[in-house]
Design a protein around this motif. Structure first.
Motif, PDB file in Angstrom:
ATOM      1  N   GLN A 139       0.834  -1.200   0.000  1.00 26.19           N
ATOM      2  CA  GLN A 139       0.000   0.000   0.000  1.00 26.19           C
ATOM      3  C   GLN A 139       0.873   1.256   0.000  1.00 26.19           C
ATOM      4  OE1 GLN A 139      -3.392  -0.298  -0.282  1.00 26.19           O
ATOM      5  NE2 GLN A 139      -2.875  -2.465  -0.497  1.00 26.19           N
ATOM      6  N   TYR A 140       1.568   1.483  -1.127  1.00 24.66           N
ATOM      7  CA  TYR A 140       2.460   2.632  -1.212  1.00 24.66           C
ATOM      8  C   TYR A 140       1.705   3.925  -0.935  1.00 24.66           C
ATOM      9  CZ  TYR A 140       6.367  -0.041  -3.099  1.00 24.66           C
ATOM     10  OH  TYR A 140       7.408  -0.918  -3.253  1.00 24.66           O
ATOM     11  N   GLY A 141       2.334   4.780  -0.096  1.00 24.44           N
ATOM     12  CA  GLY A 141       1.728   6.062   0.242  1.00 24.44           C
ATOM     13  C   GLY A 141       0.684   5.962   1.343  1.00 24.44           C
ATOM     14  N   GLY A 142       0.458   4.772   1.882  1.00 23.94           N
ATOM     15  CA  GLY A 142      -0.581   4.598   2.899  1.00 23.94           C
ATOM     16  C   GLY A 142      -0.113   3.768   4.077  1.00 23.94           C
ATOM     17  N   THR A 143      -1.042   3.489   4.965  1.00 23.34           N
ATOM     18  CA  THR A 143      -0.776   2.678   6.152  1.00 23.34           C
ATOM     19  C   THR A 143      -1.880   1.648   6.313  1.00 23.34           C
ATOM     20  OG1 THR A 143      -1.973   4.169   7.632  1.00 23.34           O
ATOM     21  CG2 THR A 143       0.376   4.606   7.302  1.00 23.34           C
ATOM     22  N   MET A 144      -1.597   0.634   7.135  1.00 23.37           N
ATOM     23  CA  MET A 144      -2.604  -0.389   7.412  1.00 23.37           C
ATOM     24  C   MET A 144      -2.395  -0.889   8.839  1.00 23.37           C
ATOM     25  SD  MET A 144      -3.260  -4.106   5.572  1.00 23.37           S
ATOM     26  CE  MET A 144      -3.772  -3.409   4.023  1.00 23.37           C
ATOM     27  N   ALA A 145      -3.459  -0.817   9.639  1.00 18.55           N
ATOM     28  CA  ALA A 145      -3.404  -1.303  11.021  1.00 18.55           C
ATOM     29  C   ALA A 145      -4.049  -2.672  11.095  1.00 18.55           C
ATOM     30  CB  ALA A 145      -4.111  -0.332  11.955  1.00 18.55           C
ATOM     31  N   GLY A 146      -3.541  -3.531  12.002  1.00 19.61           N
ATOM     32  CA  GLY A 146      -4.105  -4.862  12.134  1.00 19.61           C
ATOM     33  C   GLY A 146      -3.711  -5.540  13.434  1.00 19.61           C
ATOM     34  N   ALA A 147      -4.423  -6.626  13.712  1.00 20.57           N
ATOM     35  CA  ALA A 147      -4.143  -7.434  14.894  1.00 20.57           C
ATOM     36  C   ALA A 147      -3.388  -8.678  14.448  1.00 20.57           C
ATOM     37  CB  ALA A 147      -5.451  -7.814  15.588  1.00 20.57           C
ATOM     38  N   VAL A 148      -2.285  -8.989  15.140  1.00 20.05           N
ATOM     39  CA  VAL A 148      -1.404 -10.089  14.739  1.00 20.05           C
ATOM     40  C   VAL A 148      -1.849 -11.386  15.415  1.00 20.05           C
ATOM     41  CG1 VAL A 148       0.970 -10.913  14.640  1.00 20.05           C
ATOM     42  CG2 VAL A 148       0.491  -8.469  14.484  1.00 20.05           C
ATOM     43  N   VAL A 149      -1.928 -12.467  14.603  1.00 22.67           N
ATOM     44  CA  VAL A 149      -2.211 -13.800  15.140  1.00 22.67           C
ATOM     45  C   VAL A 149      -1.117 -14.750  14.672  1.00 22.67           C
ATOM     46  CG1 VAL A 149      -4.693 -13.403  15.153  1.00 22.67           C
ATOM     47  CG2 VAL A 149      -3.649 -14.459  13.152  1.00 22.67           C
ATOM     48  N   TYR A 150      -0.851 -15.746  15.523  1.00 23.82           N
ATOM     49  CA  TYR A 150       0.154 -16.762  15.202  1.00 23.82           C
ATOM     50  C   TYR A 150      -0.546 -18.117  15.294  1.00 23.82           C
ATOM     51  CZ  TYR A 150       4.610 -19.328  15.421  1.00 23.82           C
ATOM     52  OH  TYR A 150       5.677 -20.176  15.176  1.00 23.82           O
ATOM     53  N   PRO A 151      -0.818 -18.767  14.142  1.00 23.28           N
ATOM     54  CA  PRO A 151      -1.629 -19.993  14.166  1.00 23.28           C
ATOM     55  C   PRO A 151      -0.959 -21.121  14.955  1.00 23.28           C
ATOM     56  CG  PRO A 151      -0.569 -19.701  12.027  1.00 23.28           C
ATOM     57  CD  PRO A 151      -0.320 -18.448  12.791  1.00 23.28           C
ATOM     58  N   LYS A 152      -1.786 -21.929  15.573  1.00 25.45           N
ATOM     59  CA  LYS A 152      -1.261 -23.063  16.344  1.00 25.45           C
ATOM     60  C   LYS A 152      -0.826 -24.209  15.437  1.00 25.45           C
ATOM     61  CE  LYS A 152      -4.025 -22.025  20.458  1.00 25.45           C
ATOM     62  NZ  LYS A 152      -5.066 -22.505  21.413  1.00 25.45           N
ATOM     63  N   GLU A 153      -1.404 -24.276  14.258  1.00 27.10           N
ATOM     64  CA  GLU A 153      -1.044 -25.322  13.299  1.00 27.10           C
ATOM     65  C   GLU A 153      -0.680 -24.684  11.962  1.00 27.10           C
ATOM     66  OE1 GLU A 153      -3.656 -29.143  14.004  1.00 27.10           O
ATOM     67  OE2 GLU A 153      -4.939 -27.365  14.122  1.00 27.10           O
ATOM     68  N   ASN A 154       0.047 -25.449  11.133  1.00 26.63           N
ATOM     69  CA  ASN A 154       0.443 -24.976   9.796  1.00 26.63           C
ATOM     70  C   ASN A 154       1.182 -23.652   9.892  1.00 26.63           C
ATOM     71  OD1 ASN A 154       0.550 -25.203   6.961  1.00 26.63           O
ATOM     72  ND2 ASN A 154      -1.341 -24.035   6.683  1.00 26.63           N
ATOM     73  N   ARG A 155       2.140 -23.568  10.833  1.00 28.27           N
ATOM     74  CA  ARG A 155       2.810 -22.302  11.122  1.00 28.27           C
ATOM     75  C   ARG A 155       3.754 -21.839  10.016  1.00 28.27           C
ATOM     76  NH1 ARG A 155       3.921 -22.596  17.726  1.00 28.27           N
ATOM     77  NH2 ARG A 155       1.809 -21.861  18.258  1.00 28.27           N
ATOM     78  N   LYS A 156       4.145 -22.741   9.134  1.00 30.41           N
ATOM     79  CA  LYS A 156       4.952 -22.330   7.983  1.00 30.41           C
ATOM     80  C   LYS A 156       4.072 -22.038   6.766  1.00 30.41           C
ATOM     81  CE  LYS A 156       9.312 -24.451   9.332  1.00 30.41           C
ATOM     82  NZ  LYS A 156      10.410 -25.387   8.962  1.00 30.41           N
ATOM     83  N   ALA A 157       2.765 -22.274   6.912  1.00 25.67           N
ATOM     84  CA  ALA A 157       1.762 -21.920   5.887  1.00 25.67           C
ATOM     85  C   ALA A 157       2.054 -22.556   4.536  1.00 25.67           C
ATOM     86  CB  ALA A 157       1.651 -20.410   5.759  1.00 25.67           C
ATOM     87  N   CYS A 158       2.636 -23.753   4.557  1.00 21.28           N
ATOM     88  CA  CYS A 158       2.927 -24.439   3.295  1.00 21.28           C
ATOM     89  C   CYS A 158       1.730 -25.245   2.794  1.00 21.28           C
ATOM     90  CB  CYS A 158       4.142 -25.349   3.455  1.00 21.28           C
ATOM     91  SG  CYS A 158       5.686 -24.416   3.664  1.00 21.28           S
ATOM     92  N   ASN A 159       0.720 -25.382   3.628  1.00 18.79           N
ATOM     93  CA  ASN A 159      -0.509 -26.092   3.251  1.00 18.79           C
ATOM     94  C   ASN A 159      -1.694 -25.140   3.365  1.00 18.79           C
ATOM     95  OD1 ASN A 159       0.738 -28.740   2.945  1.00 18.79           O
ATOM     96  ND2 ASN A 159       0.954 -28.709   5.169  1.00 18.79           N
ATOM     97  N   SER A 160      -2.774 -25.516   2.730  1.00 18.60           N
ATOM     98  CA  SER A 160      -3.979 -24.700   2.811  1.00 18.60           C
ATOM     99  C   SER A 160      -4.541 -24.771   4.225  1.00 18.60           C
ATOM    100  CB  SER A 160      -5.023 -25.204   1.817  1.00 18.60           C
ATOM    101  OG  SER A 160      -6.250 -24.529   1.994  1.00 18.60           O
ATOM    102  N   PHE A 161      -4.969 -23.642   4.755  1.00 19.89           N
ATOM    103  CA  PHE A 161      -5.528 -23.619   6.110  1.00 19.89           C
ATOM    104  C   PHE A 161      -6.901 -24.273   6.164  1.00 19.89           C
ATOM    105  CE2 PHE A 161      -2.195 -20.458   6.563  1.00 19.89           C
ATOM    106  CZ  PHE A 161      -1.738 -20.673   7.853  1.00 19.89           C
ATOM    107  N   ASP A 162      -7.522 -24.496   5.017  1.00 19.36           N
ATOM    108  CA  ASP A 162      -8.805 -25.209   4.996  1.00 19.36           C
ATOM    109  C   ASP A 162      -8.652 -26.613   5.562  1.00 19.36           C
ATOM    110  OD1 ASP A 162     -10.045 -23.040   3.898  1.00 19.36           O
ATOM    111  OD2 ASP A 162      -9.922 -23.772   1.827  1.00 19.36           O
TER     112      ASP A 162
END
Length: 635
Positions: free
Chosen positions: A56-79
């Motif tokens: 988002q060049y020229g802008g900002t984005m606020a958010g809440a951070v979560v760290y999943p308990k499973e699939n922490r490397k996100a190499c698989n679909s979270f479904d």
């Protein structure tokens, strides 16, 4: 395989020789990541912008951070784990923290995006300086999802990532703010940007993406350039051949100017197809097109040349050559001789000033690092990171304007703004497309993406051709469109055409004319050529497309017989003709009446004779016919 290894080795040598001697550097483009809660870990940190997705060049984005308990490397679909990161109504967007390793960066971001997150923070797995997360090279399976990544991503250092994980595991609500406002400097009311590109259209997936981007971004780029809002410069990466390989077959096929400027073989096959030196020559031509167009204060014509060359001169069609390029140059009204002079002699054993500047420009200066990735966009001397797409790049360029100086195209949606401020490219040299001035026809169509050259459909007649050099009418009714390309002319309200449409259009001069029927039909002087009006008493006068013949005295000219007759004789002949018609008519009527009379008389006599004979010679099958004598007179 050996050839491929040699090419990669040679490519590596070229890079080392090119940038190693200049103390080159690769700059990782960064944005700020500020932790706003919890209080104990508040602070600002650097994060490396991913080379895919949409920062988002020229802008900002606020958010809440979560760290999943499973699939922490996100190499698989979270479904597969029943995990969703979609934000609830009224809550902050979700930023997902994932670990580096085991799969491509882009695949991690894609899996997190599908699960509903708004941004991804990848935690490095070793203590090191930040690196740029790039898309995988030559991985066809990755193409399907890389182009569809629309969320931003960033790599953070291991120590900072461990701090975030610890706070989350301790039950703290971790809120962060991603800030791209200083990722692109914005010092004034004009943006300088560069596109490092390549004319090779057969280098795989990245080339396909690049070619599509150039066509898509052309309209916006030309609007910005024509309005004086930007200063655009195209660049092309070249390498030079190490001294030890200069005389090798490989370098000779890939380089010009005795090994000084090289490009990899398009097909990685030195025995067939195009060579790397073909690519270098076309890259050089495109640089000179820009220079010549810029000298005539029309730098935006470069976008027209590049897109037209892609369409008209592709490698697959075996048209990637000088002849095809010259056709594009001519159609755009550029000075071909100036371009040839700019290119110089590719066989000369000396430096080419244009390509030498390109090699020097590849080396990073100031805050900008070396250019080693194709394609690369540089905005205000900072390398753009993110998806190569019109809206994303336009956002980065717009972030480079000083506040309140942004052009209209930056203040509204890309499509709407381009339409609002766009100039009609077809008004300038007909956009370099085919046109028929006599019939007021053109193949140029102006769109918000820039002009396209497409043969027109006029009054049900479809023109066919490439739209650039020629368009020919096809189907019925072709003679109604500019007389099918045949000769036509009108004088004093009389018109003639040489067009004949009998299944296919033919050009044939009409009676009274002769010529090639395409460019001209000349009037035949029937009087001089003695093809008409040759009777002794005739006087001939030639007219356009015909002739006039008159007779002396009271004689009347009979055109069908090319002769003169006296008017009195003609009248007598006409009277006798009328009398003969009446006489013949009466004779035919009398003959017809006589035939009817004879037929009826014969029929009556036949019936009488049959009645008499039946009295004396009755037939077996016939009933007895009574006689006409009464019983009173019987003997």
């Amino acid at each position: 395989m050996e050839l491929r290894r040699f090419l990669h080795l040679l490519h590596g040598f070229m890079l080392l020789f090119l940038i190693g001697e200049c103390h080159a550097k690769f700059v990782v483009e960064k944005n700020n990541l500020r932790v706003t809660s919890p209080e104990k870990i508040k602070g600002t940190h650097d994060s490396a912008i991913g080379n895919f997705g949409v920062p988002q060049y020229g802008g900002t984005m606020a958010g809440a951070v979560v760290y999943p308990k499973e699939n922490r490397k996100a190499c698989n679909s979270f479904d597969e784990f029943g995990i969703s990161f979609k934000s609830k109504s009224g809550s902050l967007p979700t930023f997902v923290l994932v670990d580096r390793g085991d799969c491509f960066f882009a695949l991690k971001v894609w899996n997190v995006q599908k699960a509903g997150a708004s941004a991804v923070l990848v935690v490095d797995d070793i203590e090191e300086e930040l690196i740029t997360m790039d898309a995988p090279e030559e991985d066809l399976s990755a193409v399907k999802y890389i182009e569809n990544i629309t969320i931003p991503s960033a790599l953070i250092e291991k120590t900072f990532g461990d701090t975030l994980k610890k706070a989350i595991s301790g039950g703290d609500m971790v809120n962060v703010n991603l800030d791209w406002r200083e990722a692109v400097p914005h010092p004034d009311d004009r943006v300088e940007y560069e596109l490092w590109t390549n004319s090779n259209d057969e280098c795989g997936v990245k080339c396909d993406i690049l070619m599509e981007f150039v066509k898509d971004f052309k309209g916006a780029a030309q609007v910005l350039e024509k309005g004086g809002y930007t200063q655009f410069t195209p660049h092309y990466i070249t390498w030079y051949c190490p001294q030890a390989f200069t005389l090798s077959r490989q370098c000779k096929s890939q380089c010009i100017n005795h090994g000084r400027y090289c490009a990899p073989d398009p097909e990685q096959d030195f025995s067939s197809g195009y060579d790397g030196k073909d690519v270098v020559n076309e890259n050089l031509r495109q640089l000179c097109v820009f220079r010549v167009a810029n000298e005539s204060h029309r730098p935006w014509v470069w976008w027209d040349y590049v897109t037209d060359f892609q369409i008209r001169c592709p490698m697959k069609a075996k048209k990637y050559n000088k002849e095809c390029a010259d056709g594009v140059i001519k159609s755009l009204g550029l000075d071909g001789k100036k371009i040839e002079k700019c290119m110089g002699d590719p066989d000369a054993d000396r430096e080419n000033p244009v390509l030498k500047e390109e090699q020097d420009a590849q080396v990073g200066k100031g805050s900008r690092g070396d250019v080693t990735i194709l394609p690369t966009i540089v905005v205000n001397n900072r390398q753009y990171r993110g998806k190569l797409a019109k809206s994303a790049v336009l956002k980065a360029i717009c972030a480079g304007f000083e506040e309140t100086t942004e052009p209209a195209i930056c203040l509204t949606s890309a499509v709407t703004s381009v339409t609002d401020v766009e100039t009609n490219e077809c008004l300038d040299n007909n956009g370099g497309c085919w046109q028929d001035k006599a019939a007021n026809l053109t193949a140029c169509k102006d769109t918000f993406r820039g002009r396209i050259c497409e043969c027109p459909l006029v009054n049900g007649v479809q023109f066919k051709g490439d739209g650039y050099g020629h368009c020919e009418p096809g189907g019925p009714g072709r003679c109604t469109i500019n007389n099918g390309g045949c000769w036509h002319e009108s004088r004093n309200g009389i018109a003639y055409s040489a067009c004949l449409d009998k299944g296919e259009v033919k050009c044939k001069c009409p009676p009274g004319f002769k010529g090639d029927a395409t460019n001209s039909c000349q009037d035949i002087d029937e009087c001089k050529e003695k093809t008409a009006c040759q009777c002794p008493d005739c006087s001939c006068k030639n007219t356009w497309g015909s002739y006039e013949c008159t007779c002396s005295g009271d004689l009347l000219y009979i055109r069908e017989h090319d002769t003169c007759l006296s008017k009195a004789r003609t009248e007598v002949r006409s009277a006798w003709a009328a009398m003969w018609v009446i006489f013949i008519g009466l004779a035919m009527a009398g003959g017809g009446a006589y035939l009817v009379y004879k037929y009826r008389l014969r029929s009556y006599m036949d019936s009488e004779i049959r009645a008499i004979m039946a009295q004396y010679m009755p037939l077996d099958s016939a009933a007895e016919v009574p006689n006409h004598i009464s019983d009173d007179n019987r003997a």
